[in-house]
Design a protein around this motif. Structure first.
Motif: not given
Length: 171
Positions: A49, A138-139, A141, A143-148, A151
């Motif tokens: 992570t 990452l910072n 992004m 949308a959660d999907a983009d952050k996923t 990662q």
């Protein structure tokens, strides 16, 4: 699937882990959680992570940096108005360097390797130097999907780097 599940001698554990990380990356990028459904992670695999701590940069010559991951692994950078025909040098975390010239306000580095994104990259343009890594991305992004997906890219880059470290060094 065959590589990940193989018990054959000579298949490095790092190759199995890299292959599984690639499966997770494809799932995250496509949203297809059924991709190679039923394939279990190899022994010793732990998802890596990315911490959200990113290098901070001050400068006026670059206005944005974007990872392009849909057809090839690449980075695009947009420069300020006064950057036309300026050279941009990137030294990736892997130690490899690339040079390109700003054209039409952008510069594009393509044909990159996923292990290039594990760790910091240094970007030089004019008299400015930037340090950048996936945490910066990452910072940015929302949308959660983009952050996923970011990662998953970090995890993939981690295992790609681990695999590359096992390869014999060319003279």
């Amino acid at each position: 699937r065959a590589l990940i599940e193989s018990d054959a001698e000579g298949i490095a554990k790092e190759a199995k882990m890299l292959t599984y990380a690639m499966v997770e990356y494809v799932r995250a990028m496509t949203g297809d959680t059924t991709f190679l459904e039923g394939v279990a992670a190899p022994a010793g695999y732990a998802q890596q992570t990315l911490a959200a701590e990113a290098p901070s940069n001050e400068g006026t010559l670059l206005s944005s940096i974007a990872f392009c991951l849909d057809g090839t692994i690449a980075i695009a950078m947009r420069g300020a108005e006064n950057t036309e025909d300026m050279g941009v040098y990137v030294r990736f975390a892997s130690g490899r360097g690339e040079y390109a010239t700003m054209k039409d306000g952008c510069v594009y580095f393509s044909g990159l390797y996923v292990n290039d994104f594990f760790g910091d990259m240094t970007i030089r343009i004019g008299n400015e130097t930037y340090t950048y890594n996936l945490a910066n991305y990452l910072n940015g992004m929302a949308a959660d999907a983009d952050k996923t997906a970011v990662q998953a890219l970090y995890n993939y880059a981690f295992y790609a780097d681990a695999y590359v470290q096992t390869l014999p060094k060319a003279n």
